[in-house]
Design a protein around this motif. Sequence first.
Motif, PDB file in Angstrom:
ATOM      1  N   LEU A  42       0.803  -1.228   0.000  1.00  0.00           N
ATOM      2  CA  LEU A  42       0.000   0.000   0.000  1.00  0.00           C
ATOM      3  C   LEU A  42       0.833   1.274   0.000  1.00  0.00           C
ATOM      4  O   LEU A  42       0.304   2.343  -0.293  1.00  0.00           O
ATOM      5  N   TYR A  43       2.143   1.173   0.289  1.00  0.00           N
ATOM      6  CA  TYR A  43       3.011   2.360   0.217  1.00  0.00           C
ATOM      7  C   TYR A  43       3.766   2.419  -1.114  1.00  0.00           C
ATOM      8  O   TYR A  43       4.597   3.291  -1.338  1.00  0.00           O
ATOM      9  N   CYS A  44       3.493   1.435  -2.001  1.00  0.00           N
ATOM     10  CA  CYS A  44       4.263   1.332  -3.251  1.00  0.00           C
ATOM     11  C   CYS A  44       3.385   1.521  -4.484  1.00  0.00           C
ATOM     12  O   CYS A  44       3.758   2.225  -5.416  1.00  0.00           O
ATOM     13  N   LEU A  81      19.544  -6.015  -8.436  1.00  0.00           N
ATOM     14  CA  LEU A  81      18.334  -6.274  -9.218  1.00  0.00           C
ATOM     15  C   LEU A  81      17.126  -5.905  -8.373  1.00  0.00           C
ATOM     16  O   LEU A  81      17.063  -6.228  -7.195  1.00  0.00           O
ATOM     17  N   THR A  82      16.153  -5.235  -9.014  1.00  0.00           N
ATOM     18  CA  THR A  82      14.971  -4.862  -8.280  1.00  0.00           C
ATOM     19  C   THR A  82      13.805  -4.791  -9.254  1.00  0.00           C
ATOM     20  O   THR A  82      13.846  -5.335 -10.346  1.00  0.00           O
ATOM     21  N   GLY A  83      12.731  -4.142  -8.858  1.00  0.00           N
ATOM     22  CA  GLY A  83      11.568  -4.060  -9.727  1.00  0.00           C
ATOM     23  C   GLY A  83      10.591  -3.018  -9.197  1.00  0.00           C
ATOM     24  O   GLY A  83      11.015  -2.130  -8.453  1.00  0.00           O
ATOM     25  N   GLY A  84       9.327  -3.166  -9.416  1.00  0.00           N
ATOM     26  CA  GLY A  84       8.546  -4.375  -9.558  1.00  0.00           C
ATOM     27  C   GLY A  84       9.131  -5.487  -8.676  1.00  0.00           C
ATOM     28  O   GLY A  84       9.819  -5.218  -7.720  1.00  0.00           O
ATOM     29  N   GLU A  85       8.822  -6.691  -9.056  1.00  0.00           N
ATOM     30  CA  GLU A  85       9.396  -7.824  -8.319  1.00  0.00           C
ATOM     31  C   GLU A  85      10.336  -8.579  -9.261  1.00  0.00           C
ATOM     32  O   GLU A  85       9.881  -9.204 -10.226  1.00  0.00           O
ATOM     33  N   PRO A  86      11.644  -8.531  -9.000  1.00  0.00           N
ATOM     34  CA  PRO A  86      12.602  -9.106  -9.958  1.00  0.00           C
ATOM     35  C   PRO A  86      12.405 -10.602 -10.201  1.00  0.00           C
ATOM     36  O   PRO A  86      12.706 -11.092 -11.289  1.00  0.00           O
ATOM     37  N   MET A 110      20.067  -8.495  -4.822  1.00  0.00           N
ATOM     38  CA  MET A 110      18.688  -8.360  -5.318  1.00  0.00           C
ATOM     39  C   MET A 110      17.783  -7.928  -4.168  1.00  0.00           C
ATOM     40  O   MET A 110      17.924  -8.403  -3.045  1.00  0.00           O
ATOM     41  N   THR A 111      16.859  -7.022  -4.472  1.00  0.00           N
ATOM     42  CA  THR A 111      15.812  -6.659  -3.516  1.00  0.00           C
ATOM     43  C   THR A 111      14.543  -7.360  -3.963  1.00  0.00           C
ATOM     44  O   THR A 111      14.135  -7.224  -5.117  1.00  0.00           O
ATOM     45  N   THR A 112      13.919  -8.099  -3.053  1.00  0.00           N
ATOM     46  CA  THR A 112      12.799  -8.957  -3.434  1.00  0.00           C
ATOM     47  C   THR A 112      11.806  -9.063  -2.292  1.00  0.00           C
ATOM     48  O   THR A 112      12.165  -8.828  -1.129  1.00  0.00           O
ATOM     49  N   ASN A 113      10.582  -9.455  -2.623  1.00  0.00           N
ATOM     50  CA  ASN A 113       9.626  -9.733  -1.549  1.00  0.00           C
ATOM     51  C   ASN A 113       9.739 -11.191  -1.073  1.00  0.00           C
ATOM     52  O   ASN A 113       9.019 -11.596  -0.166  1.00  0.00           O
ATOM     53  N   VAL A 134      15.311  -8.379   1.640  1.00  0.00           N
ATOM     54  CA  VAL A 134      13.912  -8.815   1.553  1.00  0.00           C
ATOM     55  C   VAL A 134      13.021  -7.787   2.242  1.00  0.00           C
ATOM     56  O   VAL A 134      13.301  -7.363   3.366  1.00  0.00           O
ATOM     57  N   SER A 135      11.940  -7.415   1.566  1.00  0.00           N
ATOM     58  CA  SER A 135      10.991  -6.465   2.153  1.00  0.00           C
ATOM     59  C   SER A 135       9.993  -7.231   3.007  1.00  0.00           C
ATOM     60  O   SER A 135       9.337  -8.152   2.518  1.00  0.00           O
ATOM     61  N   ILE A 136       9.888  -6.858   4.249  1.00  0.00           N
ATOM     62  CA  ILE A 136       8.918  -7.506   5.141  1.00  0.00           C
ATOM     63  C   ILE A 136       8.546  -6.476   6.213  1.00  0.00           C
ATOM     64  O   ILE A 136       9.398  -6.026   6.961  1.00  0.00           O
ATOM     65  N   LEU A 173      16.716  -7.268   5.924  1.00  0.00           N
ATOM     66  CA  LEU A 173      15.254  -7.170   5.842  1.00  0.00           C
ATOM     67  C   LEU A 173      14.873  -5.688   5.848  1.00  0.00           C
ATOM     68  O   LEU A 173      15.369  -4.934   6.691  1.00  0.00           O
ATOM     69  N   ASN A 174      14.023  -5.293   4.915  1.00  0.00           N
ATOM     70  CA  ASN A 174      13.590  -3.888   4.814  1.00  0.00           C
ATOM     71  C   ASN A 174      12.155  -3.758   5.274  1.00  0.00           C
ATOM     72  O   ASN A 174      11.278  -4.491   4.810  1.00  0.00           O
ATOM     73  N   SER A 175      11.911  -2.791   6.138  1.00  0.00           N
ATOM     74  CA  SER A 175      10.559  -2.571   6.607  1.00  0.00           C
ATOM     75  C   SER A 175      10.230  -1.084   6.514  1.00  0.00           C
ATOM     76  O   SER A 175      10.922  -0.251   7.099  1.00  0.00           O
ATOM     77  N   VAL A 176       9.195  -0.760   5.740  1.00  0.00           N
ATOM     78  CA  VAL A 176       8.747   0.638   5.651  1.00  0.00           C
ATOM     79  C   VAL A 176       7.779   0.855   6.815  1.00  0.00           C
ATOM     80  O   VAL A 176       6.777   0.144   6.929  1.00  0.00           O
ATOM     81  N   VAL A 177       8.104   1.801   7.678  1.00  0.00           N
ATOM     82  CA  VAL A 177       7.300   1.988   8.898  1.00  0.00           C
ATOM     83  C   VAL A 177       6.183   2.996   8.628  1.00  0.00           C
ATOM     84  O   VAL A 177       6.440   4.120   8.180  1.00  0.00           O
ATOM     85  N   GLU A 204      12.017   5.136   6.054  1.00  0.00           N
ATOM     86  CA  GLU A 204      10.978   6.170   6.008  1.00  0.00           C
ATOM     87  C   GLU A 204      10.294   6.092   4.646  1.00  0.00           C
ATOM     88  O   GLU A 204      10.962   5.939   3.602  1.00  0.00           O
ATOM     89  N   ILE A 205       8.976   6.204   4.668  1.00  0.00           N
ATOM     90  CA  ILE A 205       8.241   6.193   3.394  1.00  0.00           C
ATOM     91  C   ILE A 205       8.609   7.435   2.578  1.00  0.00           C
ATOM     92  O   ILE A 205       8.813   8.514   3.126  1.00  0.00           O
ATOM     93  N   MET A 206       8.708   7.251   1.255  1.00  0.00           N
ATOM     94  CA  MET A 206       8.983   8.378   0.353  1.00  0.00           C
ATOM     95  C   MET A 206       7.717   8.706  -0.442  1.00  0.00           C
ATOM     96  O   MET A 206       6.909   7.811  -0.727  1.00  0.00           O
ATOM     97  N   PRO A 207       7.560   9.960  -0.815  1.00  0.00           N
ATOM     98  CA  PRO A 207       6.327  10.405  -1.490  1.00  0.00           C
ATOM     99  C   PRO A 207       6.338  10.082  -2.981  1.00  0.00           C
ATOM    100  O   PRO A 207       6.441  10.965  -3.816  1.00  0.00           O
ATOM    101  N   GLY A 336       5.817   5.747 -10.486  1.00  0.00           N
ATOM    102  CA  GLY A 336       5.801   5.309  -9.098  1.00  0.00           C
ATOM    103  C   GLY A 336       7.028   4.463  -8.803  1.00  0.00           C
ATOM    104  O   GLY A 336       7.808   4.150  -9.710  1.00  0.00           O
ATOM    105  N   MET A 337       7.185   4.067  -7.539  1.00  0.00           N
ATOM    106  CA  MET A 337       8.366   3.297  -7.115  1.00  0.00           C
ATOM    107  C   MET A 337       8.519   2.010  -7.923  1.00  0.00           C
ATOM    108  O   MET A 337       9.617   1.668  -8.362  1.00  0.00           O
ATOM    109  N   SER A 338       7.411   1.288  -8.140  1.00  0.00           N
ATOM    110  CA  SER A 338       7.520  -0.002  -8.829  1.00  0.00           C
ATOM    111  C   SER A 338       7.886   0.173 -10.296  1.00  0.00           C
ATOM    112  O   SER A 338       8.298  -0.779 -10.953  1.00  0.00           O
TER     113      SER A 338
END
Length: 342
Positions: A42-44, A81-86, A110-113, A134-136, A173-177, A204-207, A336-338
Amino acid sequence: MVQAPILPTMNAASAAAARDAFGRRMSYLRISLTDRCNFRCLYCMPAVGMKFQPRDELLTDAELLRLIGLFTKMGFDKFRLTGGEPTVRPHLVDIVRGIKAHKGVRELSMTTNALLLGRNAADLKAAGLDRVNVSIDTLDPVKFKMMTRGGRLDLVWQGIEAADAAGLRPIKLNSVVLKEHNDHEVEQLAELTLTRDWQVRFLEIMPMEGVGMVYDERLVTSEETKLRLEARFGPLEPVEADAADPARLWRIPGARGTIGFISPISAPFCEACNRVRLTADGMLRLCLLRPDEVNLRDRLRAGASDDDLLAELRGGIWRKPWGHGVAEGERDTVRGMSQIGG
Ligand code: SAM
């Protein structure tokens, strides 16, 4: 603070390393493999209205590998490597192998979910991938499903364990607060570092385009998160980090792993920026939050030589903006970010 550009002492296109007009040397490329994703965080991404690019607008594997070779010629040695989801990009393992075959690629991550990592972590490691982020954002399966709009935490957790077992380490592990979503769960995430030698990082969330309202309503600063953690664990101990690493590192006393804070809003790290991005549709993106781009795909497809492309790359990098300008109200209203690759 906006810096004055240094005056070039030589033609920018003739210098070996890629530098911008402010003297920053670029050596790190983030490569978006696709704008598609199997989550809708929801932040992406916005809840509705996402449009994905037709495949013929994305770089082919061969085009991508050619461009990466050119980046190595300018001294780029770190690639992510990133994305979207790589992991939803077809032929990912071959792409990893192809990138690692370039002399000069020192680190490929690689950054991945992690949703699909349970299946392919070992193959990716064998092909040359060094490590993963990993984003969690939460350890609560119901909350996780809500924040990712449908994601399964159990599969993501299997993916993280598979990455760890395959040696895609150190795991970060990456967590957007986000206020009132997961800000009360940061202690639980940080607790993982007590027993695992992972780095748990709070962002921190980015706009970004499509999630402006989430940013306006939900931003939690790193300082707020740190205070919360210290209320629970006591004073955190500082840990030395690489100057180019955007994360400021800390440790809960006695913990195996570390805690990182990434603070693009409250403490921008533009001065130390050493990175540019390559979008899945072949644009050299000079700054995550600004729309300045160089269209490499069309130059490639028009038959540009390696020398032409190198000149294009160096010229683009030279024009990299100083900073993201969020404090001055700058926002990219197109991608957008993705669609860029975080
Ligand atoms: N799908 C992959 C993933 O989930 O890690 C890679 C792409 S995702 C865009 C890369 C990173 O960007 C993730 O760590 C994600 O949390 C972060 N991200 C996405 N939107 C963001 C935003 N608005 N502000 C800050 N970070 C964001």
